[in-house]
Enzyme design. Structure first.
Site, mmCIF file in Angstrom:
data_model
loop_
_atom_site.group_PDB
_atom_site.id
_atom_site.type_symbol
_atom_site.label_atom_id
_atom_site.label_comp_id
_atom_site.label_asym_id
_atom_site.label_seq_id
_atom_site.Cartn_x
_atom_site.Cartn_y
_atom_site.Cartn_z
ATOM 1 N N GLY A 234 0.654 -1.022 0.096
ATOM 2 C CA GLY A 234 0.320 0.049 -0.131
ATOM 3 C C GLY A 234 0.658 1.308 0.053
ATOM 4 O O GLY A 234 1.911 1.316 -0.938
ATOM 5 N N THR A 238 0.507 5.169 5.087
ATOM 6 C CA THR A 238 0.294 3.545 5.694
ATOM 7 C C THR A 238 0.656 2.871 6.345
ATOM 8 O O THR A 238 0.879 2.025 7.494
ATOM 9 C CB THR A 238 -1.290 2.984 4.652
ATOM 10 O OG1 THR A 238 -2.114 3.755 4.190
ATOM 11 C CG2 THR A 238 -1.876 2.165 5.498
ATOM 12 N N GLY A 239 1.772 2.660 5.103
ATOM 13 C CA GLY A 239 2.914 1.438 5.736
ATOM 14 C C GLY A 239 4.212 2.037 6.585
ATOM 15 O O GLY A 239 4.045 1.386 7.949
ATOM 16 N N GLU A 256 5.709 -3.020 1.135
ATOM 17 C CA GLU A 256 5.338 -3.380 -0.054
ATOM 18 C C GLU A 256 4.943 -1.389 -0.160
ATOM 19 O O GLU A 256 3.706 -1.997 -0.402
ATOM 20 C CB GLU A 256 5.335 -4.017 -0.716
ATOM 21 C CG GLU A 256 5.615 -5.213 -1.392
ATOM 22 C CD GLU A 256 7.481 -5.124 -1.352
ATOM 23 O OE1 GLU A 256 7.697 -4.482 -2.453
ATOM 24 O OE2 GLU A 256 7.791 -6.984 -1.404
ATOM 25 N N CYS A 290 2.550 0.954 -8.284
ATOM 26 C CA CYS A 290 4.403 1.041 -7.372
ATOM 27 C C CYS A 290 5.105 1.682 -8.522
ATOM 28 O O CYS A 290 5.805 2.779 -8.323
ATOM 29 C CB CYS A 290 4.264 -0.114 -6.560
ATOM 30 S SG CYS A 290 4.144 -0.934 -7.689
#
Ligand code: NAD
Length: 499
Positions: A234, A238-239, A256, A290
């Site tokens: 994400g 948020t990670g 990731e 990404c």
């Protein structure tokens, strides 16, 4: 078999059973290309998260899956691959309607998903430990790799089933049990994976699938003490919160995350190849990638010719009906993302970057009047502009000029991210020298393709940690256990209690 067009109401998969959310709640899921409602999706509660984790915990602790022979696990994982391959057309269409991506893109993903399950089916029987040199002559030492436990797999909306498979396949192969949480906006193919897993013979509780309308489902999963590892894909923001929350129970975490990846085009590049590859690198999946190579750094001697050919070819790309096999750019998946792309285009103009292509919505026709489409967009920019530094996650390229190799490397590395890069040069020595100097998890030389089953993928810097795909990923779903065996003739008696 359910077909993509008939699925209207979904359930949660908990402990091998399909069930409604504990409070009966549902939320609506829409096709972003048409605005049509396509499903009522079960909206899991905190109670459902706890039940799914308990089911996964029970399946793990009862040894239903971790102690199954690796060869048997391999067969089940391989059967999942076969069933996905048999239903690839239907699953691809489901993904298209849920996500807005093109059918060509979705079919490519389905092929990669099958490859991923096949790869880890093979890897299941090669999860080797080591035999170590004896630490002292009377002892043998070896290591075994045991499954890490219950895995919370959290995935975003841009490649829903693909990114789920990158987690589920190695986790199953290693002997873990799983609670899979797809993004709220693209839940449908994860549900399909749950169906297939059961049909393939996966014991109950080994794979649980939770859908939910809000971020709280993922947050709760990270907090649950019964979860041993979080495999998260994400955004970087948020990670970071996942890593912080997971620290409370010292869960293993792989992240990731986002990127702002560069393509470096040198004067000695094959112009046609560099243009074709760079178009794909930034506009594939409508730029919602990404690893999108959205920062296109071009050497001064080729800059004008490259930019003009890029723009000429970009104008030929077909934006519109995701279900038309000829379409190259489909819909933007969600409202917030569409608004973000629009805002960044406005920021670019306000910052003084020059819009030379697009920077406007695309209107593919009446059938898609309620959909969200954005034209392929390109700006001439400075590397300091926000549009050249921040992840936009849409079909927006920035061109930045450089003079020599050292400047190209400096520009490429002037980013908090480090996920992927492309280098375009016919000088093999230069291309490899530059590849070594770039701080990113993948570097693709003279190709836009940075992701293959079996090849590790993941980030440097704020693009995350840990890897997916590849054999080393299996290790991230295991714990190493050291086993020490005494082989001396007399019993061990360190305190001399029998003297
Ligand atoms: P996101 O971070 O908003 O959400 C990702 C997932 O996390 C979703 O399932 C979401 O419901 C869940 N979530 C949200 N808040 C949570 C929390 N506090 N705790 C636990 N889970 C939570 O990302 P997104 O918008 O769905 O996806 C786009 C982002 O994903 C982009 O930044 C993109 O670069 C990144 N991405 C990275 C990779 C990679 O392999 N590096 C691949 C694809 C996408």
């Amino acid at each position: 078999m359910t077909t993509a067009s008939t699925l209207t109401k979904t359930q949660l998969l908990v402990g091998g059973e399909w069930r409604e959310a504990s409070d009966g709640g549902t939320y609506e899921d829409f096709n972003p290309a048409t605005g049509e409602k396509i499903a009522d999706v079960a909206d899991a509660t905190g109670e459902d998260v706890a039940a799914a984790v308990a089911a996964a915990r029970k399946a793990f602790d009862a040894g239903r899956w971790p102690t199954t022979a690796a060869s048997r696990r391999a067969k089940v994982v391989y059967r999942i691959a076969q069933l996905i391959a048999e239903r690839a057309g239907d699953i691809a269409l489901r993904e298209v309607r849920d996500n807005g991506k093109t059918i060509a893109t979705a079919k490519g993903e389905l092929s990669a998903i099958v490859d991923c399950f096949e790869f880890y089916a093979g890897a299941a029987t090669k999860n080797y430990g080591d035999t170590l040199p004896p630490p002292i002559p009377t002892h043998l030492a070896s290591t075994v790799r045991e499954p890490v436990g219950v895995v919370g797999a959290i995935v975003p909306w841009n490649f829903p089933l693909l990114l789920a498979s990158w987690k589920v396949a190695p986790a199953l192969a290693a002997g873990c049990t799983i609670v899979l949480k797809p993004s709220s906006v693209t839940p449908l193919t994860a549900i399909e994976l749950g169906r297939i897993a059961i049909e393939a013979g996966l014991p109950e509780g080994v794979l649980n699938v939770l859908t939910g309308a809000t971020r709280s489902i993922g947050a709760r999963l990270v907090e649950e003490p019964g979860v041993d590892k979080i495999a998260f894909t994400g955004s970087t923001a948020t990670g970071k919160s996942v890593a912080a929350a997971a620290a409370a129970t010292l869960k293993r975490v792989t992240l990731e995350l986002g990127g702002k990846s560069p393509a470096l085009v040198f004067d000695d590049a094959d112009l046609a190849a560099a243009v074709a590859g760079s178009l794909y690198g930034v506009y594939y999946n409508a730029g919602q990638c990404c690893e999108a190579r959205s920062r296109i750094l071009v050497q001064a001697g080729i800059y004008d010719r490259f930019v003009s050919l890029f723009v000429e070819k970009a104008k030929l790309l077909r934006v519109g009906d995701p279900e038309d096999p000829q379409t190259q750019i489909g819909a933007i998946t969600l409202d917030e993302q569409y608004a973000k792309i629009k805002e960044y285009c406005e920021i670019g103009v306000a910052e003084g970057a020059r819009a030379i292509l697009g920077a406007a919505p695309s209107t593919p026709g009446d059938a898609f009047a309620n959909g969200m489409f954005w034209s392929p967009t390109a700006f001439e920019a400075a590397n300091t502009h926000r549009i050249a530094r921040e992840e936009i996650f849409g079909p927006v390229a920035t061109f930045v000029r450089f003079s020599d190799e050292a400047e190209a490397i400096a520009l490429a590395n002037a980013s908090p991210y480090g996920l992927a890069a492309s280098v375009w040069s016919t000088n093999v020595a230069r291309a490899n020298r530059v590849a070594r100097a770039i701080r990113s998890g993948s570097v693709a030389i003279n190709t836009p393709y940075a992701v293959f089953p079996g090849v590790p993928f993941g980030g440097f810097k704020e693009s995350g940690y840990g890897r997916e795909l590849g054999t080393e990923t299996m290790r991230l779903y295991t714990e190493t256990k050291s086993v020490l065996t005494y082989i001396g003739e007399k019993p061990v008696d360190p305190f001399g209690v029998h003297k």
